[in-house]
Design a protein around this motif. Structure first.
Motif, short mmCIF file in Angstrom:
data_model
loop_
_atom_site.label_atom_id
_atom_site.label_comp_id
_atom_site.label_asym_id
_atom_site.label_seq_id
_atom_site.Cartn_x
_atom_site.Cartn_y
_atom_site.Cartn_z
N SER A 111 0.84 -1.19 0.00
CA SER A 111 0.00 0.00 0.00
C SER A 111 0.88 1.25 0.00
CB SER A 111 -0.90 0.00 1.25
OG SER A 111 -1.35 1.30 1.55
N LEU A 112 0.60 2.18 -0.91
CA LEU A 112 1.42 3.39 -0.99
C LEU A 112 1.30 4.23 0.28
CD1 LEU A 112 1.00 4.62 -4.68
CD2 LEU A 112 3.08 3.80 -3.56
N THR A 113 0.15 4.20 0.92
CA THR A 113 0.00 4.94 2.18
C THR A 113 0.96 4.40 3.23
OG1 THR A 113 -2.34 5.37 1.71
CG2 THR A 113 -1.61 5.60 4.00
N LEU A 114 1.00 3.07 3.36
CA LEU A 114 1.90 2.44 4.32
C LEU A 114 3.35 2.73 3.97
CD1 LEU A 114 2.38 0.61 6.76
CD2 LEU A 114 2.25 -1.35 5.21
N VAL A 115 3.70 2.63 2.68
CA VAL A 115 5.07 2.89 2.23
C VAL A 115 5.47 4.31 2.60
CG1 VAL A 115 6.54 3.19 0.20
CG2 VAL A 115 5.04 1.19 0.36
N ALA A 167 5.52 13.69 -0.13
CA ALA A 167 5.05 13.87 -1.51
C ALA A 167 4.06 12.77 -1.90
CB ALA A 167 6.23 13.88 -2.48
N VAL A 168 4.33 11.54 -1.45
CA VAL A 168 3.44 10.43 -1.76
C VAL A 168 2.08 10.64 -1.08
CG1 VAL A 168 3.04 7.95 -1.49
CG2 VAL A 168 5.31 8.78 -2.14
N LEU A 169 2.11 11.04 0.19
CA LEU A 169 0.86 11.27 0.92
C LEU A 169 0.05 12.41 0.27
CD1 LEU A 169 1.99 10.92 4.65
CD2 LEU A 169 0.70 9.28 3.27
#
Length: 280
Positions: free
Chosen positions: A122-126, A268-270
């Motif tokens: 999951s990108l959120t977790l990453v 940036a991802v978040l």
């Protein structure tokens, strides 16, 4: 049309191999980069199998860069199995420390394989892991005594180093970052913690890559065998150069630039997820 698609596939795979080589040994999480940058570029998630196999390239770079140390440790350890006098030799002990330190990531990797290949991507977790463990690295670099050479290593510290490495099963943590952070918190010199992190990674990363090899022709790998091999070769070449650079860096400088980069990338991802610029 098919030729164009194939060319794009090869180009993407090679670029991801270069990215793997650049990030594997830096404490910024190569697995996070292989998950995050394809999302920013609108590419498919290359998958856990591709990530694991491409890492073999960077570990071959470690084998070649440290071949003298590895040969000395390996041969001394083997001889110590039958020669009692050698069992106190630092190289024989190091062989055992690497084996013991590799156990946590092997056991947890097998037990949580399904979650690692699905939920943990999951990108959120990453993103959260990039930020949190970036801060952990910064704190460890700040408060660590940095006085112990690698010869100070004992059984307790070998296990703790291994537990630190096992955290990297979650993309975004960074295997080298977590291992180095543990070493710094235990009072080891930056160069000692970094060097041991490289050696400790060999059994775990090579083992994971070989374990995932059957998945490359199919499974969750979006690239074929040829592009994956090309990516692995690219990771080897770039990774070899990165090892030499990092070992020079840590002898005189702190990890602060990597901490700032991790927090910035995670943020940036978040933001990207929150605005809908990326999904995942």
């Amino acid at each position: 049309m098919e030729a164009t698609v194939a060319a794009v596939e090869w180009l993407q795979a090679i670029l991801l191999g270069v990215l793997q080589g650049l990030t594997e040994f830096l404490p910024i999480s190569s697995s996070a980069h292989l998950r995050v940058y394809p999302a920013f570029l609108g590419w498919e998630d290359p998958g856990a199998a591709f990530t694991a196999v491409v890492q073999i390239g960077t570990e071959v770079a470690v084998l070649l860069f440290f071949w003298r140390d590895i040969w000395r440790i390996g041969t001394t350890w083997l001889r110590s199995l039958t020669d009692r006098e050698l069992r106190r030799d630092p190289d024989a002990r190091m062989g055992w420390f690497i084996i013991v330190g590799s156990m946590p990531i092997v056991v947890l990797g097998v037990l949580f394989r399904d979650q690692i290949e699905t939920t943990a991507r999951s990108l959120t977790l990453v993103a959260v892991m990039l930020i949190v463990f970036g801060i952990v690295l910064g704190v460890a670099d700040r408060v660590g005594a940095k006085r112990h050479p690698i010869s100070h290593l004992g059984w307790r510290d070998a296990v703790l180093f291994g537990l630190g490495q096992a955290l990297a099963l979650v993309p975004g943590v960074s295997r080298s970052g977590a291992t180095i952070s543990m070493g710094l918190l235990l009072g080891y010199e930056r160069a000692a913690a970094t060097r041991y992190a490289f050696l400790l990674a060999i059994p775990a990363v090579v083992g994971a890559g070989l374990f995932q090899l059957p998945e490359i022709p199919g499974g969750d790998n979006v690239y074929g065998v040829g592009p994956t091999v090309a990516a692995t070769l690219a990771a080897f070449v770039v990774g070899y150069a990165t090892i030499a650079w990092l070992l020079r860096w840590v002898t005189t400088r702190s990890y602060l630039p990597f901490v700032i980069y991790r927090v910035g990338l995670g943020s940036a991802v978040l933001i990207g997820l929150g605005t809908g610029a990326i999904t995942g």
